[in-house]
Write a protein that holds these residues in place. Structure first.
Motif, PDB file in Angstrom:
ATOM      1  N   TRP A 167       0.946  -1.128  -0.321  1.00 28.41           N
ATOM      2  CA  TRP A 167      -0.490   0.261   0.412  1.00 28.41           C
ATOM      3  C   TRP A 167       0.948   1.273   0.244  1.00 28.41           C
ATOM      4  CZ3 TRP A 167      -5.751   0.156   0.082  1.00 28.41           C
ATOM      5  CH2 TRP A 167      -5.622   1.362   0.454  1.00 28.41           C
ATOM      6  N   LEU A 168       1.017   1.927  -0.883  1.00 25.59           N
ATOM      7  CA  LEU A 168       2.192   3.168  -1.283  1.00 25.59           C
ATOM      8  C   LEU A 168       1.118   4.188  -0.770  1.00 25.59           C
ATOM      9  CD1 LEU A 168       4.586   4.504  -2.124  1.00 25.59           C
ATOM     10  CD2 LEU A 168       3.996   4.404  -4.079  1.00 25.59           C
ATOM     11  N   GLU A 169       1.562   5.284   0.123  1.00 23.41           N
ATOM     12  CA  GLU A 169       0.402   6.363   0.151  1.00 23.41           C
ATOM     13  C   GLU A 169       1.191   7.308   0.609  1.00 23.41           C
ATOM     14  OE1 GLU A 169      -3.619   7.856   2.463  1.00 23.41           O
ATOM     15  OE2 GLU A 169      -3.087   6.103   2.003  1.00 23.41           O
ATOM     16  N   VAL A 170       2.379   8.158   0.033  1.00 24.73           N
ATOM     17  CA  VAL A 170       2.586   9.304  -0.258  1.00 24.73           C
ATOM     18  C   VAL A 170       2.336  10.626  -0.361  1.00 24.73           C
ATOM     19  CG1 VAL A 170       5.250   9.858   0.534  1.00 24.73           C
ATOM     20  CG2 VAL A 170       4.361   7.280   0.207  1.00 24.73           C
ATOM     21  N   SER A 171       1.539  11.677   1.269  1.00 23.38           N
ATOM     22  CA  SER A 171       1.354  12.992   0.751  1.00 23.38           C
ATOM     23  C   SER A 171       1.718  13.924   1.528  1.00 23.38           C
ATOM     24  CB  SER A 171      -0.286  12.427   1.255  1.00 23.38           C
ATOM     25  OG  SER A 171      -0.911  11.845   2.169  1.00 23.38           O
ATOM     26  N   GLY A 172       0.723  14.961   0.884  1.00 22.32           N
ATOM     27  CA  GLY A 172       1.361  16.225   1.805  1.00 22.32           C
ATOM     28  C   GLY A 172       0.514  17.595   1.149  1.00 22.32           C
ATOM     29  N   SER A 173       0.363  18.355   1.920  1.00 25.06           N
ATOM     30  CA  SER A 173      -0.985  19.574   1.445  1.00 25.06           C
ATOM     31  C   SER A 173       0.152  20.655   1.879  1.00 25.06           C
ATOM     32  CB  SER A 173      -1.459  19.510   2.910  1.00 25.06           C
ATOM     33  OG  SER A 173      -1.136  19.677   4.411  1.00 25.06           O
ATOM     34  N   ILE A 174      -0.786  22.295   1.167  1.00 26.69           N
ATOM     35  CA  ILE A 174       0.144  23.264   1.128  1.00 26.69           C
ATOM     36  C   ILE A 174      -0.729  23.817   1.133  1.00 26.69           C
ATOM     37  CG2 ILE A 174       2.841  22.413   0.717  1.00 26.69           C
ATOM     38  CD1 ILE A 174       2.521  23.934  -2.043  1.00 26.69           C
ATOM     39  N   GLN A 175      -0.274  25.775   1.268  1.00 25.99           N
ATOM     40  CA  GLN A 175      -1.637  27.165   1.424  1.00 25.99           C
ATOM     41  C   GLN A 175      -1.329  27.542   0.608  1.00 25.99           C
ATOM     42  OE1 GLN A 175      -4.118  27.274   3.603  1.00 25.99           O
ATOM     43  NE2 GLN A 175      -3.747  25.186   4.475  1.00 25.99           N
ATOM     44  N   VAL A 176      -2.927  27.764  -0.978  1.00 21.41           N
ATOM     45  CA  VAL A 176      -2.111  27.783  -1.984  1.00 21.41           C
ATOM     46  C   VAL A 176      -2.542  29.532  -2.111  1.00 21.41           C
ATOM     47  CG1 VAL A 176      -1.099  26.430  -3.239  1.00 21.41           C
ATOM     48  CG2 VAL A 176      -3.441  26.466  -3.052  1.00 21.41           C
ATOM     49  N   THR A 177      -2.327  29.546  -3.208  1.00 23.47           N
ATOM     50  CA  THR A 177      -3.134  31.167  -3.786  1.00 23.47           C
ATOM     51  C   THR A 177      -4.412  31.178  -4.535  1.00 23.47           C
ATOM     52  OG1 THR A 177      -1.539  31.759  -3.483  1.00 23.47           O
ATOM     53  CG2 THR A 177      -2.584  33.608  -4.695  1.00 23.47           C
ATOM     54  N   ARG A 178      -5.573  31.535  -4.076  1.00 26.66           N
ATOM     55  CA  ARG A 178      -7.057  31.016  -5.262  1.00 26.66           C
ATOM     56  C   ARG A 178      -6.967  31.613  -6.458  1.00 26.66           C
ATOM     57  NH1 ARG A 178      -8.595  32.777  -0.018  1.00 26.66           N
ATOM     58  NH2 ARG A 178      -9.642  30.881   0.881  1.00 26.66           N
ATOM     59  N   GLY A 179      -7.093  30.934  -7.249  1.00 30.44           N
ATOM     60  CA  GLY A 179      -7.242  31.675  -9.111  1.00 30.44           C
ATOM     61  C   GLY A 179      -5.403  31.305  -9.420  1.00 30.44           C
ATOM     62  N   ARG A 180      -5.149  30.856  -8.954  1.00 28.12           N
ATOM     63  CA  ARG A 180      -3.360  30.343  -9.667  1.00 28.12           C
ATOM     64  C   ARG A 180      -3.941  28.469  -9.857  1.00 28.12           C
ATOM     65  NH1 ARG A 180       0.478  34.536  -7.868  1.00 28.12           N
ATOM     66  NH2 ARG A 180      -0.992  35.976  -8.054  1.00 28.12           N
ATOM     67  N   LYS A 181      -2.697  28.290 -10.755  1.00 31.22           N
ATOM     68  CA  LYS A 181      -2.397  27.043 -11.439  1.00 31.22           C
ATOM     69  C   LYS A 181      -1.257  26.364 -10.509  1.00 31.22           C
ATOM     70  CE  LYS A 181      -3.994  25.374 -15.470  1.00 31.22           C
ATOM     71  NZ  LYS A 181      -3.775  25.350 -16.944  1.00 31.22           N
ATOM     72  N   TYR A 182      -1.429  25.771 -10.269  1.00 31.06           N
ATOM     73  CA  TYR A 182      -0.541  24.946  -9.835  1.00 31.06           C
ATOM     74  C   TYR A 182       0.117  23.495 -10.012  1.00 31.06           C
ATOM     75  CZ  TYR A 182      -0.720  27.843  -6.195  1.00 31.06           C
ATOM     76  OH  TYR A 182      -1.308  29.520  -5.527  1.00 31.06           O
ATOM     77  N   GLN A 183       1.424  22.900 -10.472  1.00 40.03           N
ATOM     78  CA  GLN A 183       1.883  22.228 -11.132  1.00 40.03           C
ATOM     79  C   GLN A 183       2.748  20.994  -9.744  1.00 40.03           C
ATOM     80  OE1 GLN A 183       4.888  22.805 -13.518  1.00 40.03           O
ATOM     81  NE2 GLN A 183       4.189  23.389 -15.067  1.00 40.03           N
ATOM     82  N   ILE A 184       2.311  19.455  -9.968  1.00 40.26           N
ATOM     83  CA  ILE A 184       2.847  18.876  -8.762  1.00 40.26           C
ATOM     84  C   ILE A 184       3.304  17.617  -9.184  1.00 40.26           C
ATOM     85  CG2 ILE A 184       2.016  16.905  -7.004  1.00 40.26           C
ATOM     86  CD1 ILE A 184      -0.927  19.192  -7.557  1.00 40.26           C
ATOM     87  N   ARG A 185       4.905  17.499  -8.715  1.00 42.69           N
ATOM     88  CA  ARG A 185       5.582  16.248  -9.082  1.00 42.69           C
ATOM     89  C   ARG A 185       6.447  15.419  -8.198  1.00 42.69           C
ATOM     90  NH1 ARG A 185      10.331  18.456 -13.304  1.00 42.69           N
ATOM     91  NH2 ARG A 185       9.787  15.943 -13.887  1.00 42.69           N
ATOM     92  N   PHE A 186       6.360  14.711  -8.235  1.00 51.13           N
ATOM     93  CA  PHE A 186       7.643  13.510  -7.241  1.00 51.13           C
ATOM     94  C   PHE A 186       8.730  12.671  -7.999  1.00 51.13           C
ATOM     95  CE2 PHE A 186       3.281  12.939  -5.327  1.00 51.13           C
ATOM     96  CZ  PHE A 186       3.979  13.358  -3.981  1.00 51.13           C
TER      97      PHE A 186
END
Length: 165
Positions: free
Chosen positions: A56-75
């Motif tokens: 069971w591979l589960e690696v997660s996180g969270s951050i506060q971001v700015t409304r109205g923007r686009k974000y890229q997530i990479r591992f």
């Protein structure tokens, strides 16, 4: 001394490094299921987290971001030469905005060099944060929980979240 120690590694938000519009999250800045159990993971103070074996591979996180923007997530991950259990298994990079948000995901696979690849998306998963988002928390993760196969030999170097322009 606590009576109970969680078998899971809980993210240390002090490990997250912010450089301009980019967050770099090392393994100790992530939540890793079974990450506090040395039968399953090796997680040094610095350097990559080493998966010994899990089904069971589960690696997660969270951050506060700015409304109205686009974000890229990479591992940034890599397979060690003695890795096992990854043939025919894809991993998902998933993200959502707010606890009540709907997950978006990209299917990725580990190529022959052991690097994570998302077909047609070299930038990783992209997600828009609505201007009217009630909760501007970006929840993201790397998952392989569906195959039921034991797998090992994966190194997790970091996760990166970057504002897209």
């Amino acid at each position: 001394m606590p009576l109970f120690r969680s078998p899971h590694l809980i993210a240390d938000i002090n490990k997250v490094q912010v450089r301009g519009d980019t967050w770099e999250i090392p393994p100790r800045g992530l939540n890793i299921v079974w990450g506090n159990d040395p039968r399953y993971w090796s997680i040094p103070i610095d350097g990559p987290a080493g998966l010994i074996q899990v089904c069971w591979l589960e690696v997660s996180g969270s951050i506060q971001v700015t409304r109205g923007r686009k974000y890229q997530i990479r591992f940034e991950v890599q397979l060690k030469p003695d890795s096992f259990g990854w043939n025919g298994s894809s991993v998902l990079i998933m993200a959502k905005v707010g606890k009540q948000g709907n997950y978006q995901y990209e299917e990725a696979s580990l190529n022959q060099t052991g690097k994570l690849t998302i077909p047609m998306k070299p930038s990783g998963l992209e997600i828009d944060v609505p201007i009217d988002a009630a909760d501007p928390t970006l929840y993201f993760g790397l998952y392989e929980v569906w195959s039921g196969k034991w797998k090992g030999g994966l190194e997790i170097h970091k996760a990166t979240v970057r504002q897209a322009f």
